[in-house]
Scaffold this active site. Sequence first.
Site, PDB file in Angstrom:
ATOM      1  CG  ASP A 125      21.570 -21.057  21.255  1.00 33.90           C
ATOM      2  OD1 ASP A 125      21.623 -21.886  19.470  1.00 33.90           O
ATOM      3  OD2 ASP A 125      22.702 -20.539  21.628  1.00 33.90           O
ATOM      4  NE  ARG A 188      21.290 -10.446  32.562  1.00 37.44           N
ATOM      5  CZ  ARG A 188      21.287 -11.724  31.753  1.00 37.44           C
ATOM      6  NH1 ARG A 188      20.444 -12.478  31.035  1.00 37.44           N
ATOM      7  NH2 ARG A 188      22.806 -11.886  31.388  1.00 37.44           N
TER       8      ARG A 188
HETATM    9  P1  IMP Z   1      23.159 -23.324  24.841  1.00 37.49           P
HETATM   10  O1  IMP Z   1      23.706 -22.456  23.889  1.00 37.49           O
HETATM   11  O2  IMP Z   1      21.860 -24.386  24.823  1.00 37.49           O
HETATM   12  O3  IMP Z   1      24.089 -23.569  25.949  1.00 37.49           O
HETATM   13  O4  IMP Z   1      22.525 -22.492  25.267  1.00 37.49           O
HETATM   14  C1  IMP Z   1      23.486 -21.431  26.725  1.00 37.49           C
HETATM   15  C2  IMP Z   1      22.364 -20.227  26.648  1.00 37.49           C
HETATM   16  O5  IMP Z   1      22.980 -19.135  25.525  1.00 37.49           O
HETATM   17  C3  IMP Z   1      21.688 -19.818  27.142  1.00 37.49           C
HETATM   18  O6  IMP Z   1      20.880 -20.752  28.583  1.00 37.49           O
HETATM   19  C4  IMP Z   1      21.356 -18.197  27.512  1.00 37.49           C
HETATM   20  O7  IMP Z   1      21.653 -17.923  28.040  1.00 37.49           O
HETATM   21  C5  IMP Z   1      22.576 -17.465  26.048  1.00 37.49           C
HETATM   22  N1  IMP Z   1      21.790 -17.519  24.818  1.00 37.49           N
HETATM   23  C6  IMP Z   1      21.285 -18.793  23.593  1.00 37.49           C
HETATM   24  N2  IMP Z   1      20.926 -18.029  22.587  1.00 37.49           N
HETATM   25  C7  IMP Z   1      21.031 -16.607  23.063  1.00 37.49           C
HETATM   26  C8  IMP Z   1      19.300 -15.370  22.460  1.00 37.49           C
HETATM   27  O8  IMP Z   1      19.192 -15.841  22.080  1.00 37.49           O
HETATM   28  N3  IMP Z   1      19.733 -14.840  23.469  1.00 37.49           N
HETATM   29  C9  IMP Z   1      20.080 -14.265  24.567  1.00 37.49           C
HETATM   30  N4  IMP Z   1      20.570 -15.445  24.839  1.00 37.49           N
HETATM   31  C10 IMP Z   1      21.058 -16.541  24.484  1.00 37.49           C
END
Ligand code: IMP
Length: 201
Positions: A125, A188
Amino acid sequence: MTGTPEGNRPATSSSAAALPPPSADPNIGPTLISAEQIAERVSQLGAEITRRYADRPPLLVGVLRGSLVFLTDLMRAIDLPLTIDFIAVSSYGSATRTSGVVRLVKDLEQDLGGRDVILVEDIVDTGLTLRYLRKNLAARGPASLEVCTLLARRSVDVAAQDVTFVGFEIDDDAFVVGYGLDANQRYRNLGHIAAYVGPGQ
Ligand code: IMP
C-alpha cells in the site's frame, strides 16, 4: 478426538452470532478480483517462481496475517522442495488506515543466513511495511531476498520498491477485503477480493 456436546453447540449469545456471513454482508461491495482470476494468477506466479528458483529452493516468508491465504495457495503452485516460515508485524491505526509505525510482533523461527528468501505480502500500500521488513530481513544475511505480493497499489512504483512478483494492481482509493485481507480483522475468509464499503472508510 470429538468435542464435548457443549463445545459443539453453536454460539447463540455472543455478538458474533448476530453478524451476517461474508457472502451476505452489506459492508462487502463489488467483486474486484474473482476467485477464478486469483487461482489463475497464483498458478502463473507459482510457475514463474518454479522456473526462477529451480536450482535454489526458496524459503517463503509469509507476513501474518494478510498473506496467509495467498501463501497457502502459492506454495502449492510451486513445484520445488521449498520451506515456509512466518513473521508478523502490526501497524497501529484505524480499520482502513495505517498509522505509519511498524512493529514486529512475531519473529521467524528459521535462520535466514545463506537462504534464498521470498517475502510474501498481501498488499503493498504505502510500502512502509515492506521497507521495514526488507531492512530487517536483509540484515540477517540471506543469499537473496525477493518480494512477491498479491496486490500492489497502482501508484506504487514496484520497480523502485524492488518487488519482483506482483499478482494484481488495484486502484489507490479501493480498500479491499477477502482472500486473507481484512477490515478490523474480518472478511479474511472471503474467497474473492471485494471492495469494502463499511464503516471506517
Ligand atoms: P503498507 O502501507 O504498504 O505498509 O501496508 C500495510 C498493510 O496495510 C498491508 O500489509 C495490509 O495488511 C494493510 N492494508 C493496506 N491496504 C489494505 C486494503 O485495501 N485492505 C486490507 N488491508 C490493507
